[in-house]
Design a protein around this motif. Structure first.
Motif, PDB file in Angstrom:
ATOM      1  N   PRO A 305       5.599  -3.492   2.348  1.00  0.00           N
ATOM      2  CA  PRO A 305       6.316  -2.337   1.819  1.00  0.00           C
ATOM      3  C   PRO A 305       5.659  -1.797   0.549  1.00  0.00           C
ATOM      4  CG  PRO A 305       7.502  -4.359   1.311  1.00  0.00           C
ATOM      5  CD  PRO A 305       6.324  -4.751   2.151  1.00  0.00           C
ATOM      6  N   ASP A 306       5.813  -0.495   0.339  1.00  0.00           N
ATOM      7  CA  ASP A 306       5.359   0.117  -0.907  1.00  0.00           C
ATOM      8  C   ASP A 306       6.499  -0.019  -1.909  1.00  0.00           C
ATOM      9  OD1 ASP A 306       4.699   1.735  -3.004  1.00  0.00           O
ATOM     10  OD2 ASP A 306       4.180   3.480  -1.791  1.00  0.00           O
ATOM     11  N   LEU A 307       6.323  -0.885  -2.880  1.00  0.00           N
ATOM     12  CA  LEU A 307       7.405  -1.172  -3.827  1.00  0.00           C
ATOM     13  C   LEU A 307       7.212  -0.459  -5.152  1.00  0.00           C
ATOM     14  CD1 LEU A 307       7.756  -4.927  -2.905  1.00  0.00           C
ATOM     15  CD2 LEU A 307       9.436  -3.138  -2.424  1.00  0.00           C
ATOM     16  N   GLY A 308       6.409   0.597  -5.112  1.00  0.00           N
ATOM     17  CA  GLY A 308       6.239   1.399  -6.325  1.00  0.00           C
ATOM     18  C   GLY A 308       4.948   1.080  -7.048  1.00  0.00           C
ATOM     19  N   LYS A 309       4.666   1.892  -8.066  1.00  0.00           N
ATOM     20  CA  LYS A 309       3.339   1.843  -8.686  1.00  0.00           C
ATOM     21  C   LYS A 309       3.054   0.568  -9.476  1.00  0.00           C
ATOM     22  CE  LYS A 309       4.797   4.726 -12.586  1.00  0.00           C
ATOM     23  NZ  LYS A 309       4.460   5.887 -13.415  1.00  0.00           N
ATOM     24  N   TYR A 310       4.101  -0.141  -9.897  1.00  0.00           N
ATOM     25  CA  TYR A 310       3.854  -1.343 -10.703  1.00  0.00           C
ATOM     26  C   TYR A 310       3.715  -2.601  -9.853  1.00  0.00           C
ATOM     27  CZ  TYR A 310       5.573   1.783 -14.356  1.00  0.00           C
ATOM     28  OH  TYR A 310       5.761   2.845 -15.206  1.00  0.00           O
ATOM     29  N   ALA A 311       3.978  -2.474  -8.540  1.00  0.00           N
ATOM     30  CA  ALA A 311       3.907  -3.634  -7.647  1.00  0.00           C
ATOM     31  C   ALA A 311       2.494  -3.768  -7.092  1.00  0.00           C
ATOM     32  CB  ALA A 311       4.893  -3.442  -6.505  1.00  0.00           C
ATOM     33  N   TRP A 312       2.212  -4.889  -6.451  1.00  0.00           N
ATOM     34  CA  TRP A 312       0.960  -4.927  -5.726  1.00  0.00           C
ATOM     35  C   TRP A 312       1.220  -4.718  -4.252  1.00  0.00           C
ATOM     36  CZ3 TRP A 312      -0.585 -10.484  -7.679  1.00  0.00           C
ATOM     37  CH2 TRP A 312       0.024 -11.472  -6.933  1.00  0.00           C
ATOM     38  N   ARG A 313       0.151  -4.346  -3.513  1.00  0.00           N
ATOM     39  CA  ARG A 313       0.219  -4.185  -2.074  1.00  0.00           C
ATOM     40  C   ARG A 313      -0.602  -5.283  -1.448  1.00  0.00           C
ATOM     41  NH1 ARG A 313       1.476   1.060  -0.132  1.00  0.00           N
ATOM     42  NH2 ARG A 313       1.838   0.157   1.923  1.00  0.00           N
ATOM     43  N   GLY A 314      -0.180  -5.721  -0.269  1.00  0.00           N
ATOM     44  CA  GLY A 314      -1.060  -6.560   0.521  1.00  0.00           C
ATOM     45  C   GLY A 314      -2.104  -5.673   1.171  1.00  0.00           C
ATOM     46  N   PHE A 315      -3.223  -6.270   1.580  1.00  0.00           N
ATOM     47  CA  PHE A 315      -4.205  -5.526   2.376  1.00  0.00           C
ATOM     48  C   PHE A 315      -4.801  -6.466   3.413  1.00  0.00           C
ATOM     49  CE2 PHE A 315      -6.705  -7.216  -1.200  1.00  0.00           C
ATOM     50  CZ  PHE A 315      -7.781  -7.806  -0.544  1.00  0.00           C
ATOM     51  N   VAL A 316      -5.347  -5.879   4.473  1.00  0.00           N
ATOM     52  CA  VAL A 316      -5.978  -6.692   5.511  1.00  0.00           C
ATOM     53  C   VAL A 316      -7.149  -5.939   6.122  1.00  0.00           C
ATOM     54  CG1 VAL A 316      -4.448  -5.912   7.409  1.00  0.00           C
ATOM     55  CG2 VAL A 316      -5.556  -8.169   7.534  1.00  0.00           C
ATOM     56  N   LEU A 317      -8.195  -6.678   6.430  1.00  0.00           N
ATOM     57  CA  LEU A 317      -9.322  -6.143   7.184  1.00  0.00           C
ATOM     58  C   LEU A 317      -9.621  -7.145   8.300  1.00  0.00           C
ATOM     59  CD1 LEU A 317     -11.701  -3.918   7.241  1.00  0.00           C
ATOM     60  CD2 LEU A 317     -13.096  -5.824   6.414  1.00  0.00           C
ATOM     61  N   ALA A 318      -9.644  -6.648   9.545  1.00  0.00           N
ATOM     62  CA  ALA A 318     -10.015  -7.513  10.671  1.00  0.00           C
ATOM     63  C   ALA A 318     -11.532  -7.486  10.792  1.00  0.00           C
ATOM     64  CB  ALA A 318      -9.359  -7.013  11.942  1.00  0.00           C
ATOM     65  N   ALA A 319     -12.152  -8.653  10.795  1.00  0.00           N
ATOM     66  CA  ALA A 319     -13.615  -8.706  10.879  1.00  0.00           C
ATOM     67  C   ALA A 319     -14.024  -9.708  11.950  1.00  0.00           C
ATOM     68  CB  ALA A 319     -14.200  -9.112   9.523  1.00  0.00           C
ATOM     69  N   ASP A 320     -15.055  -9.369  12.701  1.00  0.00           N
ATOM     70  CA  ASP A 320     -15.595 -10.320  13.689  1.00  0.00           C
ATOM     71  C   ASP A 320     -16.702 -11.108  13.016  1.00  0.00           C
ATOM     72  OD1 ASP A 320     -14.048  -9.762  16.059  1.00  0.00           O
ATOM     73  OD2 ASP A 320     -14.985  -7.772  16.007  1.00  0.00           O
ATOM     74  N   LEU A 321     -16.456 -12.354  12.788  1.00  0.00           N
ATOM     75  CA  LEU A 321     -17.402 -13.157  12.015  1.00  0.00           C
ATOM     76  C   LEU A 321     -18.055 -14.231  12.897  1.00  0.00           C
ATOM     77  CD1 LEU A 321     -15.418 -13.651   8.644  1.00  0.00           C
ATOM     78  CD2 LEU A 321     -17.016 -11.831   9.252  1.00  0.00           C
ATOM     79  N   LYS A 322     -19.383 -14.208  12.919  1.00  0.00           N
ATOM     80  CA  LYS A 322     -20.159 -15.252  13.613  1.00  0.00           C
ATOM     81  C   LYS A 322     -20.269 -16.453  12.683  1.00  0.00           C
ATOM     82  CE  LYS A 322     -23.148 -11.985  16.068  1.00  0.00           C
ATOM     83  NZ  LYS A 322     -22.752 -10.744  15.339  1.00  0.00           N
ATOM     84  N   PRO A 323     -20.626 -17.622  13.228  1.00  0.00           N
ATOM     85  CA  PRO A 323     -20.793 -18.787  12.348  1.00  0.00           C
ATOM     86  C   PRO A 323     -21.784 -18.473  11.213  1.00  0.00           C
ATOM     87  CG  PRO A 323     -20.851 -19.471  14.641  1.00  0.00           C
ATOM     88  CD  PRO A 323     -20.833 -17.965  14.648  1.00  0.00           C
ATOM     89  N   GLY A 324     -21.476 -18.922  10.040  1.00  0.00           N
ATOM     90  CA  GLY A 324     -22.343 -18.664   8.890  1.00  0.00           C
ATOM     91  C   GLY A 324     -21.552 -18.677   7.598  1.00  0.00           C
ATOM     92  N   LYS A 325     -22.234 -18.293   6.532  1.00  0.00           N
ATOM     93  CA  LYS A 325     -21.593 -18.272   5.214  1.00  0.00           C
ATOM     94  C   LYS A 325     -21.320 -16.826   4.817  1.00  0.00           C
ATOM     95  CE  LYS A 325     -23.631 -22.494   3.282  1.00  0.00           C
ATOM     96  NZ  LYS A 325     -22.400 -23.271   3.491  1.00  0.00           N
TER      97      LYS A 325
END
Ligand code: MSS
Length: 366
Positions: A305-325
């Protein structure tokens, strides 16, 4: 997870496995323990006290706690019960210690070596400071600061200015300020400043004075050391003094929270990279994520939820990751157009570190 130090008695109710106990007065949230709802569960919220908190006795009758209000036309005191009749407001805020991220500074500033966890996003409820000023006849003429004093007892024989927690913020900052008695829907516990606490939304942790016993509108900043010398942006090697800016408004900042455990390899394939992003004085608008240490960036999706300007937001990025660092980084831009910088703003005590580079996390994908 084993903790080197146990939780102190006043914080026994915290979820030990989610916390890193630096000392009885400095306890941070583990990077993977913020949760993903946008609100930090109370039993995982960090604690920072500059001096030992008052006795639990002050919580016996929270409604009877008194705060003195001065620098107004009709100076007087209010009990919490009286404050409850003056108004009601809830505000979601990022509560963040000025020293959060200090542990990443190369010059090893003195102070707690916080990593990411001296921060949380919580909902405080109380009375608007403006309603309190009104009930006291209005602010006296010519006042430029709100100066709040913590309720800790000052040991006899000590000059109070050397130890008391008394902070001044410019009156321009009190528009959305409240005197709070509730956090995340629960009575404000002692550990977080109960029975009554000042909340100055958008301002760094130290300005949110706990167990507040006096709120004064003043012409000058507090003479206390915590105002005059500490919490100042002085250059490396230079002691804080009033000529350097005080630590007040917070900056945009974000970090990846999951995955973040270097010990547990992540399974190759689709990985949801998530974290938290705050905008500082305006809302978090855009978050970008990098999986290669900041070479390439992709826009993440804001979550929760957007809880206003003083709150933080969650974020997510889906990434396809091969074995590695991988080196996971995130960078937030707020509604004012200010982006989280690559490099920290160097200063003697390592305050307000919001460098995206410092906040990267290395993971192994197998
Ligand atoms: N208040 C009082 N009274 N005391 C003390 O010590 N600290 C600070 C604030 N307030 C104090 C007060 C700080 S510093 C911080 S961060 C905060 O608080 C915290 O909160 P919690 O609730 O988390 O614990 Mo640094 O900037």
């Amino acid at each position: 997870v084993s903790n080197a130090k146990p939780l102190p008695p006043y914080a026994k109710w915290k979820d030990a496995d989610s916390m890193i106990v630096h000392s009885a007065n400095t306890i941070e949230t583990r990077r993977n323990a913020f949760g993903s709802s946008g609100i930090t569960p109370l039993d995982r919220l960090y604690i920072r006290n500059n001096i030992s908190p008052p006795s639990e006795d002050i919580m016996k009758e929270p409604d009877a706690w008194k705060v003195e209000v001065s620098g107004v036309k009709s100076p007087r005191s209010f009990t919490v019960a009286e404050l409850k009749s003056l108004g009601l407001a809830s505000v979601a805020v990022v509560l963040q210690c000025s020293g959060n991220g200090r542990g990443f500074s190369e010059h090893k500033p003195s102070g707690t070596q916080w990593t990411v966890g001296a921060a949380g996003c919580v909902i405080f409820t109380g009375v608007p400071v403006k309603a309190v000023i009104e009930a006291a006849g209005g602010m006296a003429d010519g006042m430029t600061y709100m100066t709040s004093t913590g309720g800790e007892e000052i040991p006899a024989g000590l000059d109070p200015n050397t130890i008391m927690v008394e902070r001044s913020v410019p009156v321009s900052g009190i528009e959305d300020a409240i005197l709070a008695w509730e956090i995340n829907g629960e009575p404000l516990p002692l550990a977080h400043g109960g029975p009554l606490r000042v909340i100055v939304p958008g301002y760094a942790g130290v300005n949110n004075v706990k167990y507040v016993k006096h709120v004064a509108f003043t012409k000058e900043q507090s003479p206390a050391k915590i105002q005059q010398g500490s919490y100042r942006f002085s250059p490396i090697g230079v002691k804080g003094t009033p000529e350097f800016d005080s630590i007040w408004e917070m900056d945009p900042k974000s970090w990846v929270t999951l995955p973040s455990d270097p010990e547990t390899p992540v399974k190759a394939g689709r990985v949801q990279i998530s974290g938290v992003a705050m905008g500082g004085m305006s809302e978090a608008k855009k978050v970008e994520v990098s999986v290669n240490g900041g070479k390439d960036w992709q826009e993440a999706q804001l979550t929760g939820p957007d809880l206003g300007k003083y709150a933080w937001r969650g974020f997510v990025l889906a990434a396809d990751l091969k074995p590695g660092k991988y080196q996971l980084a995130s960078r937030v831009t707020n509604a004012d157009g200010t982006s989280q910088p690559e490099m920290r703003k160097e200063n003697n005590r390592g305050y307000m570190n919001n460098s995206w580079r410092d906040h990267m996390v290395a993971i192994d994908v197998a």
